[in-house]
Each structure stands twice: as structure tokens, then as C-alpha cells.
Design an enzyme around this catalytic site. Structure first.
Site, PDB file in Angstrom:
ATOM      1  N   LYS A 175      45.832  75.674  34.678  1.00  0.00           N
ATOM      2  CA  LYS A 175      46.730  74.595  35.074  1.00  0.00           C
ATOM      3  C   LYS A 175      46.342  73.348  34.288  1.00  0.00           C
ATOM      4  O   LYS A 175      45.350  72.701  34.587  1.00  0.00           O
ATOM      5  CB  LYS A 175      46.664  74.294  36.577  1.00  0.00           C
ATOM      6  CG  LYS A 175      47.860  73.414  37.030  1.00  0.00           C
ATOM      7  CD  LYS A 175      47.605  72.608  38.260  1.00  0.00           C
ATOM      8  CE  LYS A 175      46.924  71.300  37.973  1.00  0.00           C
ATOM      9  NZ  LYS A 175      47.740  70.346  37.167  1.00  0.00           N
ATOM     10  N   GLU A 219      32.803  70.203  35.634  1.00  0.00           N
ATOM     11  CA  GLU A 219      32.371  69.184  34.676  1.00  0.00           C
ATOM     12  C   GLU A 219      33.143  67.925  35.029  1.00  0.00           C
ATOM     13  O   GLU A 219      34.363  67.860  34.870  1.00  0.00           O
ATOM     14  CB  GLU A 219      32.655  69.629  33.246  1.00  0.00           C
ATOM     15  CG  GLU A 219      31.933  68.761  32.216  1.00  0.00           C
ATOM     16  CD  GLU A 219      32.878  67.911  31.412  1.00  0.00           C
ATOM     17  OE1 GLU A 219      32.808  66.673  31.578  1.00  0.00           O
ATOM     18  OE2 GLU A 219      33.679  68.447  30.643  1.00  0.00           O
ATOM     19  N   CYS A 226      34.844  61.802  28.839  1.00  0.00           N
ATOM     20  CA  CYS A 226      33.849  61.818  29.918  1.00  0.00           C
ATOM     21  C   CYS A 226      32.446  61.573  29.378  1.00  0.00           C
ATOM     22  O   CYS A 226      31.561  61.108  30.098  1.00  0.00           O
ATOM     23  CB  CYS A 226      33.908  63.142  30.677  1.00  0.00           C
ATOM     24  SG  CYS A 226      33.749  64.598  29.634  1.00  0.00           S
ATOM     25  N   GLU A 229      32.880  54.678  36.481  1.00  0.00           N
ATOM     26  CA  GLU A 229      33.484  55.270  35.289  1.00  0.00           C
ATOM     27  C   GLU A 229      34.872  54.664  35.086  1.00  0.00           C
ATOM     28  O   GLU A 229      35.751  54.807  35.930  1.00  0.00           O
ATOM     29  CB  GLU A 229      33.606  56.790  35.428  1.00  0.00           C
ATOM     30  CG  GLU A 229      34.171  57.416  34.163  1.00  0.00           C
ATOM     31  CD  GLU A 229      34.345  58.926  34.264  1.00  0.00           C
ATOM     32  OE1 GLU A 229      34.099  59.612  33.266  1.00  0.00           O
ATOM     33  OE2 GLU A 229      34.733  59.404  35.341  1.00  0.00           O
TER      34      GLU A 229
END
Length: 480
Positions: free
Chosen positions: A177, A252, A286, A382
Site C-alpha cells: 500500500k 522504520e 527520515c 521531527e
């Protein structure tokens, strides 16, 4: 609407509409226009994708195929990808404003993911354990079953291939997906898989949102493995959903990477990689080096160079060959990143260069921040954008403490010409990957993943083999 491109689901050997005919718009973030539509996956669409992959695993030829034959089939898919490099890259550039040259680089890495894991499963078939008791032990690594893979929007094709390649190479069937923001290139990959002759159900593509499409995959007990890349918040939901049927997960998640530049670093090299680490892909990585620590003795020189290099980046249309930096991937994400930048001065920080662009584009210019307290949002959270917070440090012990003072632990970088320091500091950093004098270099044999809020588990090489297979020990008596 009839002129828009359409990207359907790839389910059971065909590209199909959603059961209820639902579709959603796909945006071009540079032009801020809808350029395509994709099938809007429902729980029913997820169920039929799972049923297809379940049947392909339980009854189909793929898990039972010889390793060489399976490797050859995957290499054929890689060949088709290489023949369509420009088409795949063009979709990612259109879909998320990634500069075209970078998108082509991503396609090449995606091709290598498939080739590497095709060969890895062919050549790494098991282990033997000699025994002294008149017995003989060995292991087999058989496929685990149906894999649900959910990939992010920042590297649409590459991150999908990182999940799909080891999953199918080891004989599993896979439902991918992609992010609802970037369905195009992964759908084309699904089409190419059919063209390559992969049996129906080996690779299904389910388009749609995290709920109900994604959550229907992760919570279904017909799914044997779940692999997800995305935010830490969503990762916790994915883990909880998979836990309802005890499916192993590989997550992750987010990062807040530390980039440490010591006084003896090669400054040309350190500045080059500092720019790449936070401004490549408009900071939507990331692994970004979003917390930069510079030793006091070189602060002025380094900052002059770093600021100059950031300001020299060519910003513009991602299809322009000169462009190295472009818009953020969606209006929603632009609003998020802009909110962090706009809070910097309120929290006591100073914007040295960059800031929110005033052109009306979904664009935050390469931004460097100094003097921000260590409690500031832009320092702690983040951002996932082109925003670098820079701090000065004096000693090795101080910077190791600062680098590790985060709930994330995906990666870190350090720049030094002192070999002993490089080994010493790398070993002390709490991160899944540490790059020394470089960034974003991958050896697919090595473990990849993070600690803390950066994830659970490792993938790559034998680590992927452990996750995507069911290792079996076989013990035989041989002394009679």
C-alpha cells in the site's frame, strides 16, 4: 476528469477499480493541480487483495519455485524497470516535486534492491551446525506467507522496492500500500510485475488511505508479516493492529539525526554532506541530519560555507535539469513544516537563512537556525523538511551526550580525520546507522533500522531473511 491519468489497484493479475468505484485525487505539488486519480481502497478491496495473495501463497507456484527460477523472474522485473527509468522517475517527480535527476537515482536504487535480493535468496539457502553427539543439524529458511507492506511518500518507488524485493525474493506474496499522496510509480511497478510474468497475487498494489485500506491489511489474521515505514505515531498503531494476530512487524519510523563536525574535519567534504543530509529531497528524509553540531574552533568558517552552499541551491521546477531543490510534497505537509519555521523566533531562535517562501508555492527555502534552546520544537521534534538547527560544542563528551539526547535513534553522522575518534564516537552514538565522513551510502547486506521512537527490527541482507522467512531447525540422528 476524463483527461486525468488513472492508477487502479493491481489485484490478482489485473488493474482494477475499487469495488465501490471510489477514487481520490492525486496532486502535483509544484503546479498545485490535480493531475491524476487513483482507486480509493476500502476494507473490501483490502480483503480481496489479501485473499488473492493468500491463495497465491497457499496454492500458487511462487513459494514452490526453484530459487534460480524465482531470481530470474525478479531480474526480468528489474530489466523492465530499467527500460522504463524515465517513466518511473517522471511519476515520482510529478507526484511529489522531487527533482528529476534525484528521482532517476531513486529508480536505479530500486532496481538494485530487486537484483540484490533476487541473488541473495538464491545464494543464501541455509546453515549447517556440526554436532558431536551422533546427530546432524541444519536450517532452512522458508517463506513466511503473506506480507503487508506500507510505504511512505518521500521515496515512493525506492522505499516500496525495499520492502517488496526481499519479501517476494524469499517466496512470500506481498500486498503493497503506497502512500495516498504518491500512488503513481508503485502502481506502474505493479503493472511491470504483471508484464514480467509474476503469477497473479504475488504482488498486489492497494491504493488508498491509512484507514480503512492500511488498517484492514495490518489487522487481518490472513497476513503473516507487516512492514511499515512512516511516522512514529502511525507506527505504534500499526504495531498494535498487527499484535491482534501476533504478526511480526518491522517498523522504520521517524528520525532526528545528529550530524557532528569536529574541528579536524575536511570542511569541503563536511559542508557538502551537511547540505545533502538536510536539503536533499527538500529535507523529506527520515535520515536527515536535522541537528547539526559544529565544534567551536571551526564554527565561523563552517557556518559561512554551509550558509553559502544552502543559498546557492537552485530552487525551481523539478523537471528543470538545473533544479536541486523544489516544493514540499503536499499542502498538508507544507503547512506542518511552515508552522515549525514560524515558531523559531518565538522560542528564542534565529533564522540565519531560508524561511517560508512568499511566492504562494508549497515551498520552504533551505533553512538554517541557530541559538534555539534545546527545548525548542524545531530542535526536539521531527520536522521532515529543509530545516537545520545548528549548535556549537566544545568537547567530544559533550557532543555525544547532546547527540544521544533524543527519543529517536535512526542514524547519525560524524566528520573527523582522526581515525581513533571516528571509531570511538561511532560506537557511542545511539543510532541504527552511523555514517563517518559521508551520508546516505547503503550496503544492502548491512542492518538497517533504528532504536527508540525510530522503530523496531532491522532489514537488509540476512536481517531481511530473518524477518521475511520462518527459519526452521532440522536435527537428524546419523550414528545408526
Amino acid at each position: 476528469m476524463s483527461e486525468l491519468d488513472f492508477f487502479g489497484h493491481i489485484i490478482d493479475g489485473a488493474e482494477v477499480e475499487s469495488v465501490d468505484g471510489g477514487r481520490f485525487d492525486v496532486w502535483n505539488p509544484w503546479t498545485q493541480e490535480v493531475w491524476a486519480q487513483a482507486a480509493l481502497g476500502s476494507a473490501e478491496d483490502a480483503s480481496r487483495a489479501i485473499a488473492s495473495s493468500r491463495k497465491a501463497f497457499d496454492d500458487g507456484p511462487w513459494p514452490r519455485m526453484g530459487r534460480v527460477e524465482r531470481a530470474n523472474a525478479i531480474h526480468k522485473l528489474a530489466d523492465l524497470m530499467e527500460a522504463r527509468v524515465d517513466d518511473l522517475a517522471r511519476l515520482d517527480t510529478t507526484n511529489m516535486a522531487k527533482p528529476f535527476a534525484q528521482a532517476k537515482h531513486d529508480v536505479a536504487r530500486s532496481v538494485w534492491n530487486f537484483r540484490f535480493f533476487a541473488d541473495h535468496q538464491r545464494d543464501n539457502v541455509g546453515e549447517v551446525y556440526p554436532m558431536d553427539s551422533g546427530h546432524h543439524s541444519y536450517s532452512e529458511f522458508g517463506p513466511a506467507g503473506v506480507v503487508a507492506a506500507i510505504s511512505p511518500w518521500n521515496f515512493p518507488l525506492m522505499m516500496a522496492s525495499w520492502k517488496i524485493a526481499p519479501a517476494i525474493a524469499w517466496g512470500n506474496t506481498c500486498i503493497i500500500k503506497p502512500s495516498e499522496d504518491t500512488p503513481a510509480s508503485v502502481t506502474l511497478l505493479g503493472r511491470l510485475a504483471l508484464e514480467a510474468g509474476l503469477p497473479p497475487g504475488v504482488l498486489n498494489v492497494l491504493n488508498g488511505h491509512g484507514a480503512p485500506a492500511g488498517s484492514s491489511l495490518t489487522g487481518d489474521d490472513r497476513v503473516d508479516r507487516v512492514t511499515f515505514t512512516g511516522s512514529s505515531v502511525t507506527g505504534k498503531h500499526v504495531m498494535a493492529s498487527a499484535a491482534t494476530h501476533l504478526a511480526p512487524v518491522s517498523l522504520e519510523l521517524g528520525g532526528k539525526g545528529a550530524n557532528i563536525v569536529f574541528g579536524d574535519a575536511d570542511l569541503d567534504n563536511a559542508v557538502y554532506w551537511a547540505v545533502e543530509a538536510i536539503f536533499r529531497n527538500s529535507g523529506q528524509i527520515c535520515l536527515a541530519g536535522s541537528r547539526l553540531f559544529v565544534q567551536a574552533g571551526i564554527w565561523d568558517e563552517f557556518m559561512d560555507r554551509f550558509k553559502g552552499a544552502a543559498e546557492a541551491l537552485t530552487i525551481g521546477d523539478p523537471f528543470d535539469p538545473a533544479t536541486r531543490f523544489s516544493a514540499l510534497a503536499s499542502r498538508k505537509h507544507f503547512d506542518k513544516v511552515a508552522s515549525y519555521v514560524e515558531s523559531v523566533e518565538l522560542e528564542g531562535g534565529k533564522i540565519l537563512t531560508g524561511g517560508v517562501d512568499d511566492s504562494g508555492k508549497w515551498l520552504v527555502r533551505p533553512t538554517i537556525i541557530a541559538d534555539l534552546p534545546l527545548t525548542g520544537r524545531a530542535y526536539c521534534e521531527e520536522i521532515f523538511g529543509p530545516v537545520c538547527v545548528v549548535n556549537k560544542f566544545e568537547s567530544e563528551g559533550e557532543v555525544v551526550r547532546l547527540a544521544n539526547d533524543t527519543r529517536y535513534g535512526l542514524n547519525a553522522m560524524l566528520f573527523t580525520e582522526n581515525l581513533s575518534r571516528a571509531h570511538r564516537v561511532a560506537s557511542k552514538l545511539r543510532a541504527g546507522t552511523v555514517w563517518v565522513n559521508c551520508f546516505f551510502i547503503r550496503d544492502l547486506r548491512t542492518p538497517f533500522g533504528g532504536v527508540g521512537d525510530s522503530g523496531v527490527g532491522r532489514e537488509g541482507g540476512n536481517f531481511s531473511r530473518e524477518f521475511f522467512t520462518e527459519p526452521k531447525a532440522i536435527v537428524m540422528q546419523i550414528d545408526r
